[in-house]
Design a protein around this motif. Structure first.
Motif, mmCIF file in Angstrom:
data_model
loop_
_atom_site.group_PDB
_atom_site.id
_atom_site.type_symbol
_atom_site.label_atom_id
_atom_site.label_comp_id
_atom_site.label_asym_id
_atom_site.label_seq_id
_atom_site.Cartn_x
_atom_site.Cartn_y
_atom_site.Cartn_z
ATOM 1 N N SER A 103 -12.404 7.970 -2.688
ATOM 2 C CA SER A 103 -12.286 8.958 -1.617
ATOM 3 C C SER A 103 -13.670 9.452 -1.191
ATOM 4 O O SER A 103 -14.588 9.555 -1.997
ATOM 5 C CB SER A 103 -11.443 10.143 -2.079
ATOM 6 O OG SER A 103 -10.136 9.720 -2.457
ATOM 7 N N LYS B 177 0.821 -1.201 0.000
ATOM 8 C CA LYS B 177 0.000 0.000 0.000
ATOM 9 C C LYS B 177 0.857 1.253 0.000
ATOM 10 O O LYS B 177 0.600 2.208 -0.720
ATOM 11 C CB LYS B 177 -0.894 0.020 1.239
ATOM 12 C CG LYS B 177 -1.937 -1.075 1.318
ATOM 13 C CD LYS B 177 -2.713 -0.920 2.605
ATOM 14 C CE LYS B 177 -3.695 -2.055 2.816
ATOM 15 N NZ LYS B 177 -4.390 -1.921 4.106
ATOM 16 N N LYS C 87 -11.190 10.749 3.341
ATOM 17 C CA LYS C 87 -10.903 9.331 3.528
ATOM 18 C C LYS C 87 -10.481 8.750 2.184
ATOM 19 O O LYS C 87 -11.268 8.744 1.237
ATOM 20 C CB LYS C 87 -12.128 8.599 4.076
ATOM 21 C CG LYS C 87 -12.494 8.985 5.490
ATOM 22 C CD LYS C 87 -13.680 8.161 5.993
ATOM 23 C CE LYS C 87 -14.019 8.512 7.434
ATOM 24 N NZ LYS C 87 -15.176 7.718 7.925
ATOM 25 N N ASN D 287 -1.570 6.795 7.562
ATOM 26 C CA ASN D 287 -1.871 5.435 7.121
ATOM 27 C C ASN D 287 -3.000 4.840 7.947
ATOM 28 O O ASN D 287 -3.639 5.535 8.746
ATOM 29 C CB ASN D 287 -0.614 4.568 7.171
ATOM 30 C CG ASN D 287 -0.027 4.460 8.571
ATOM 31 O OD1 ASN D 287 -0.711 4.708 9.570
ATOM 32 N ND2 ASN D 287 1.246 4.091 8.648
ATOM 33 N N GLU D 288 -3.253 3.548 7.760
ATOM 34 C CA GLU D 288 -4.375 2.911 8.447
ATOM 35 C C GLU D 288 -4.170 2.855 9.955
ATOM 36 O O GLU D 288 -5.134 2.665 10.714
ATOM 37 C CB GLU D 288 -4.609 1.504 7.874
ATOM 38 C CG GLU D 288 -3.522 0.480 8.213
ATOM 39 C CD GLU D 288 -2.356 0.521 7.234
ATOM 40 O OE1 GLU D 288 -1.567 -0.436 7.202
ATOM 41 O OE2 GLU D 288 -2.229 1.520 6.503
ATOM 42 N N ARG D 289 -2.950 3.044 10.436
ATOM 43 C CA ARG D 289 -2.660 3.076 11.881
ATOM 44 C C ARG D 289 -2.636 4.513 12.420
ATOM 45 O O ARG D 289 -2.191 4.744 13.536
ATOM 46 C CB ARG D 289 -1.318 2.384 12.158
ATOM 47 C CG ARG D 289 -1.315 0.909 11.791
ATOM 48 C CD ARG D 289 -0.005 0.242 12.164
ATOM 49 N NE ARG D 289 1.120 0.835 11.434
ATOM 50 C CZ ARG D 289 1.481 0.480 10.207
ATOM 51 N NH1 ARG D 289 0.799 -0.469 9.567
ATOM 52 N NH2 ARG D 289 2.510 1.062 9.606
ATOM 53 N N LYS D 290 -3.066 5.467 11.588
ATOM 54 C CA LYS D 290 -3.098 6.887 11.931
ATOM 55 C C LYS D 290 -1.696 7.474 12.106
ATOM 56 O O LYS D 290 -1.535 8.535 12.736
ATOM 57 C CB LYS D 290 -3.920 7.131 13.213
ATOM 58 C CG LYS D 290 -5.323 6.544 13.177
ATOM 59 C CD LYS D 290 -6.132 7.101 12.007
ATOM 60 C CE LYS D 290 -7.545 6.527 11.977
ATOM 61 N NZ LYS D 290 -8.321 6.985 10.805
ATOM 62 N N ARG E 273 -8.422 5.763 -0.377
ATOM 63 C CA ARG E 273 -8.415 4.315 -0.567
ATOM 64 C C ARG E 273 -7.404 3.671 0.380
ATOM 65 O O ARG E 273 -6.494 4.324 0.874
ATOM 66 C CB ARG E 273 -8.053 3.968 -2.017
ATOM 67 C CG ARG E 273 -8.925 4.641 -3.057
ATOM 68 C CD ARG E 273 -8.419 4.370 -4.466
ATOM 69 N NE ARG E 273 -9.035 5.254 -5.451
ATOM 70 C CZ ARG E 273 -8.720 5.268 -6.744
ATOM 71 N NH1 ARG E 273 -7.786 4.450 -7.207
ATOM 72 N NH2 ARG E 273 -9.323 6.097 -7.571
ATOM 73 N N PHE E 274 -7.571 2.374 0.636
ATOM 74 C CA PHE E 274 -6.645 1.587 1.453
ATOM 75 C C PHE E 274 -6.587 2.074 2.899
ATOM 76 O O PHE E 274 -5.569 1.929 3.585
ATOM 77 C CB PHE E 274 -5.231 1.586 0.855
ATOM 78 C CG PHE E 274 -5.182 1.300 -0.611
ATOM 79 C CD1 PHE E 274 -5.639 0.093 -1.114
ATOM 80 C CD2 PHE E 274 -4.694 2.232 -1.505
ATOM 81 C CE1 PHE E 274 -5.599 -0.185 -2.467
ATOM 82 C CE2 PHE E 274 -4.649 1.977 -2.864
ATOM 83 C CZ PHE E 274 -5.109 0.766 -3.348
ATOM 84 N N ASP E 275 -7.669 2.699 3.385
ATOM 85 C CA ASP E 275 -7.763 3.163 4.772
ATOM 86 C C ASP E 275 -6.789 4.279 5.096
ATOM 87 O O ASP E 275 -6.480 4.518 6.269
ATOM 88 C CB ASP E 275 -7.553 1.998 5.748
ATOM 89 C CG ASP E 275 -8.653 0.952 5.656
ATOM 90 O OD1 ASP E 275 -9.817 1.348 5.418
ATOM 91 O OD2 ASP E 275 -8.359 -0.243 5.790
ATOM 92 N N TYR E 276 -6.291 4.987 4.094
ATOM 93 C CA TYR E 276 -5.499 6.183 4.341
ATOM 94 C C TYR E 276 -6.447 7.381 4.473
ATOM 95 O O TYR E 276 -7.611 7.327 4.085
ATOM 96 C CB TYR E 276 -4.511 6.427 3.202
ATOM 97 C CG TYR E 276 -3.319 5.504 3.230
ATOM 98 C CD1 TYR E 276 -3.442 4.172 2.839
ATOM 99 C CD2 TYR E 276 -2.071 5.958 3.642
ATOM 100 C CE1 TYR E 276 -2.355 3.313 2.867
ATOM 101 C CE2 TYR E 276 -0.975 5.105 3.661
ATOM 102 C CZ TYR E 276 -1.126 3.786 3.272
ATOM 103 O OH TYR E 276 -0.049 2.950 3.314
ATOM 104 N N ALA E 277 -5.923 8.476 5.022
ATOM 105 C CA ALA E 277 -6.733 9.678 5.187
ATOM 106 C C ALA E 277 -5.857 10.910 5.056
ATOM 107 O O ALA E 277 -4.668 10.884 5.389
ATOM 108 C CB ALA E 277 -7.445 9.676 6.533
#
Length: 269
Positions: free
Chosen positions: A105, A3, A120, A144-147, A122-126
């Motif tokens: 998004s 990702k 928001k 990333n997805e872990r903030k 794709r792939f839980d990124y923001a």
């Protein structure tokens, strides 16, 4: 492909092409088509080819974006839906390999505001966005997805609202690391109107290798062959009296013209 690798590739493409994607100017723009050509047409076969077509709602928000490859194949197709207050709500993109539409998004707003504070991805990124008093974006952070922060972007404008500097920061060991910087130098006509901008990449690293070590003992080595604050010409942008981008000339590493882009505008009646 990881990702992070995919996102980094997309962000690098954004940086290299600059932040000059055509947007609606004074008139109600219905669409903008970007054509690309080799700067030296005497040594290349094709005169020009279409690379991007953006369509807009009457209020100026993005409606549809089509990206094409050199052979005319579709490399990206997205459509955008509006909220009831005509702000952007969400993107849907077409996956040509799965042959189906996929959620993309989505745009999140604070109560009463017209610009999203978060996107928001794709792939839980923001992305988290910050604006100045005039509504221009001055910063955004991608997590990333872990903030965990992975990229920071910052933008600076002159008193007339023209972009004069953009910076992208990567993160290493949880902190801001290398900066990739671009600056805009404008040329005006006798009426004081901007007609041209030269865009430069500014090296921020010292001459030679730079070695950094993270908390786990992993080393990162970057190398600069020119030294800090040296500039290299990336592209030249040309504008009309409506502040619309009409042409871009992109240069190679030797500052020789490599590609030329032209922009075709269609307007609402």
């Amino acid at each position: 492909m990881k990702k992070t690798d995919l996102l980094a590739g997309c962000l690098m493409l954004l940086l290299l092409t600059g932040f000059s994607t055509p947007k609606p100017a004074l008139r109600k723009t219905k669409s903008v088509t970007t054509w690309k050509a080799w700067a030296d047409t005497t040594t290349q076969g094709r005169a020009k080819w279409m690379v991007v077509k953006c369509e807009f709602y009457p209020n100026g928000e993005l409606k549809r974006k089509l990206s094409l490859g050199y052979e005319g194949d579709t490399v990206g197709l997205s459509v955008y839906k509006l909220n009831r207050d005509s702000t952007l709500q969400a993107e849907t993109w077409y996956n040509k390999y799965l042959k189906k539409w996929m959620p993309g998004s989505s745009y999140i707003y604070r109560r009463g505001e017209k610009r999203p504070f978060m996107v928001k991805e794709r792939f839980d990124y923001a992305s988290y966005c910050t604006y100045d008093a005039q509504g221009k974006e001055v910063a955004h952070r991608i997590v990333n997805e872990r903030k965990e922060p992975i990229y920071d972007y910052e933008y600076q404008y002159d008193a007339s609202g023209w972009l004069i500097r953009s910076s992208m920061f990567r993160f290493f060991n949880g902190e801001r690391d290398d900066e990739q910087r671009e600056i805009w130098e404008y040329t005006k006509n006798e009426k004081g109107q901007v007609i041209q901008a030269d865009v430069f990449a500014v090296n921020t690293l010292p001459l030679g290798p730079t070695v950094k070590t993270d908390k786990n003992g992993n080393k990162k080595i970057t190398y600069s062959s020119t030294g800090a604050n040296t500039k290299s010409l990336l592209r030249t942008e040309y504008y009309n009296q409506r502040k619309e981008l009409t042409k871009t000339v992109e240069y190679d590493l030797e500052a020789k013209p490599q590609f030329a882009k032209t922009y075709e505008y269609e307007y609402y009646q």
